[in-house]
Scaffold this motif. Structure first.
Motif, short mmCIF file in Angstrom:
data_model
loop_
_atom_site.label_atom_id
_atom_site.label_comp_id
_atom_site.label_asym_id
_atom_site.label_seq_id
_atom_site.Cartn_x
_atom_site.Cartn_y
_atom_site.Cartn_z
N ILE A 13 -1.76 6.84 -4.65
CA ILE A 13 -1.94 6.87 -3.18
C ILE A 13 -1.94 8.32 -2.70
CG2 ILE A 13 -0.96 6.19 -0.96
CD1 ILE A 13 0.21 3.71 -2.40
N VAL A 33 -3.95 6.01 2.42
CA VAL A 33 -2.50 5.98 2.63
C VAL A 33 -2.11 5.13 3.86
CG1 VAL A 33 -2.39 8.11 4.02
CG2 VAL A 33 -0.41 7.42 2.64
N GLY A 34 -0.96 4.48 3.76
CA GLY A 34 -0.51 3.57 4.82
C GLY A 34 0.04 4.26 6.04
N TRP A 127 3.74 -1.96 -4.47
CA TRP A 127 3.61 -0.54 -4.11
C TRP A 127 3.92 0.25 -5.38
CZ3 TRP A 127 7.96 2.93 -2.36
CH2 TRP A 127 7.47 4.12 -1.81
N ASN A 180 2.78 -5.09 0.46
CA ASN A 180 2.04 -3.89 0.09
C ASN A 180 1.84 -3.88 -1.42
OD1 ASN A 180 1.06 -1.30 -0.28
ND2 ASN A 180 2.89 -0.25 0.45
N TYR A 211 7.55 -2.51 6.75
CA TYR A 211 6.49 -2.73 7.76
C TYR A 211 6.91 -3.70 8.86
CZ TYR A 211 3.58 0.06 4.73
OH TYR A 211 3.08 1.11 4.00
N LYS A 243 6.87 3.53 9.91
CA LYS A 243 5.67 2.84 10.39
C LYS A 243 5.88 2.33 11.81
CE LYS A 243 5.13 3.11 5.92
NZ LYS A 243 4.19 3.78 5.08
N PHE A 345 -2.19 -3.80 5.15
CA PHE A 345 -3.05 -3.78 3.96
C PHE A 345 -3.67 -5.13 3.64
CE2 PHE A 345 0.57 -0.83 3.16
CZ PHE A 345 -0.13 0.34 3.40
N ARG A 371 -6.96 -1.76 -2.52
CA ARG A 371 -6.18 -1.94 -1.28
C ARG A 371 -6.82 -1.17 -0.15
NH1 ARG A 371 -0.45 0.95 0.08
NH2 ARG A 371 -1.90 2.55 0.80
C1 LMR Z 1 1.59 3.53 1.40
O1 LMR Z 1 1.82 2.56 0.68
O2 LMR Z 1 0.44 4.00 1.54
C2 LMR Z 1 2.71 4.15 2.18
O3 LMR Z 1 3.89 3.47 1.97
C3 LMR Z 1 2.83 5.61 1.95
C4 LMR Z 1 3.37 5.96 0.62
O4 LMR Z 1 4.34 6.72 0.58
O5 LMR Z 1 2.84 5.52 -0.41
#
Ligand code: LMR
Length: 394
Positions: A13, A33-34, A127, A180, A211, A243, A345, A371
């Motif tokens: 990411i 990126v989230g 993640w 995620n 989230y 977030k 996502f 994703r």
């Molecule tokens: C993500 O999944 O994009 C976010 O949580 C940012 C990260 O630190 O990966």
């Protein structure tokens, strides 16, 4: 000494952020990126946060150290935001951590202190940093089935079957809401069944609720965690303000340890304080102070909740727009899952080659597992992204 170091594998990411920056194309689209982005592609400072910052600038008269577990007002406001009234305070230990990642890391360290041989079960997929931290800490990582690549929904049967193999004392990393990377989530009845299994097998849930507020609503998203806390004696919860308050760089997180009784709570609280001291001593203060100011002031809290609701609704609208555009292009309903997923996502289920093709041909950046960050879309980019997904043959 330094030459003995081994090159570390880059996080996919974080790597993507740089790749996007380095791409000179003007029409490139960032679904990586989230981070929330508004219609102009900006990650805004929320209004209530700006107001609280102004108030803080005017009123703050010292930068002396805070408490080792963070400020009590922050801990109280955040545990209540996450747990509501699901359990009594006499069972809740908590510490402020640098971001949700800090909370995940400390939760694993706590498990390792208490259960030397615990394996850590992680959803497939998850993640990427979950597994990376577990492995870095030298803990055995195991995977439980989670995503059904056919339906793009949860493989609940597979999940329960995998976790039936877990041993008492093993930890299970769960996504409290807005999974995620997949966007597919358990319903409350499934959370109830999962809680029964966790109880029966003596597992330790680590619920990552980074989230909260991005799915159905603040309380709705916390309902699974609250249900679990009311049913089982012990669990850990990793929360984040990155977030839902949009304070990504302020590194504001919280680790909650739910204990069976007040004596164990005291032991857990002492351990959280110890872990903070070992790893970074006092936690950073700025973000936490803003959060406690906002949650403690009814009018700021209302303003924050309204802005969060608008963000949530905008992501949901973009989901509907994308799945509708894909239905129109492909003449099929196979992308309806994008509208049904929740949070930031969705996992498209594309191959790495398809992801690369979309990047090369259209300048669309998504994580290599396909994703997408829905908040990176705009009504303008939806038709382009839909066309790229269909062209790539997803
Ligand atoms: C993500 O999944 O994009 C976010 O949580 C940012 C990260 O630190 O990966």
């Amino acid at each position: 000494m330094l030459s003995n170091l081994q090159p570390q594998k880059a996080d996919k990411i974080i790597q993507l952020i740089q790749m996007y920056k380095d791409d000179p194309r003007e029409n490139k689209i960032d679904l990586g990126v989230g981070m929330y982005r508004n219609a102009d592609g900006v990650t805004p400072v929320m209004k209530a946060v700006k107001t609280a910052e102004r108030m803080l600038w005017e009123s703050e008269s010292t930068k002396s150290y805070t408490g080792m577990a963070g400020e009590p007002a922050y801990l109280e406001a955040m545990t209540s935001l996450v747990l509501g009234n699901s359990i009594g305070n006499d069972r809740v230990a908590a510490a402020h951590t640098p971001g949700g990642t800090g909370a995940v890391r400390q939760s694993l360290e706590l498990v390792r202190l208490a259960e030397r041989n615990a394996s850590v079960w992680i959803s497939a997929p998850s993640w990427p940093n979950h597994r990376s931290i577990v492995t870095y800490l030298g803990m055995p990582a195991k995977e439980y089935r989670y995503f059904d690549y056919e339906t793009r929904g949860v493989d609940f049967h597979g999940m329960m079957a995998s976790l039936a193999d877990a041993e008492a004392g093993d930890a299970v990393v769960l996504h409290g809401c807005c999974h995620n990377p997949t966007g597919a989530n358990l319903d409350l009845a499934q959370w109830g069944e999962l809680s029964d299994l966790v109880l029966k097998k003596g597992l330790i849930p680590i619920v990552d609720i980074a989230y909260q507020g991005f799915g159905e609503g603040l309380d709705e998203d916390a309902a699974p965690v609250r249900l679990m806390a009311s049913k089982i004696p012990e669990m850990l919860v990793a929360a984040s303000c990155s977030k839902n308050f949009g304070i990504y760089r302020e590194r504001t997180g919280l680790l909650i340890a739910v204990a069976p009784d007040s004596a164990t709570k005291a032991l857990a609280q002492g351990t959280l304080v110890f872990l903070n001291r070992q790893n970074y001593s006092f936690p950073p203060d700025h973000g936490a102070r803003l959060v406690s100011m906002i949650l403690g002031d009814p009018s700021l809290k209302t303003e924050w909740m309204e802005e969060l609701k608008a963000m949530r609704e905008s992501m949901r609208n973009l989901r509907v727009s994308l799945s509708t555009a894909l239905r129109d292009i492909t003449g099929s309903d196979r992308f309806a899952f994008i509208g049904a997923h929740r949070g930031m996502f969705s996992l498209l289920g594309a191959t790495t080659e398809q992801v690369e093709a979309m990047r090369d041909k259209y300048g669309i950046y998504m994580v290599s597992d396909s994703r997408i960050n829905v908040a990176g879309l705009s009504e303008k980019s939806v038709p382009i992204v839909a066309r790229a997904i269909a062209d790539a043959g997803v």
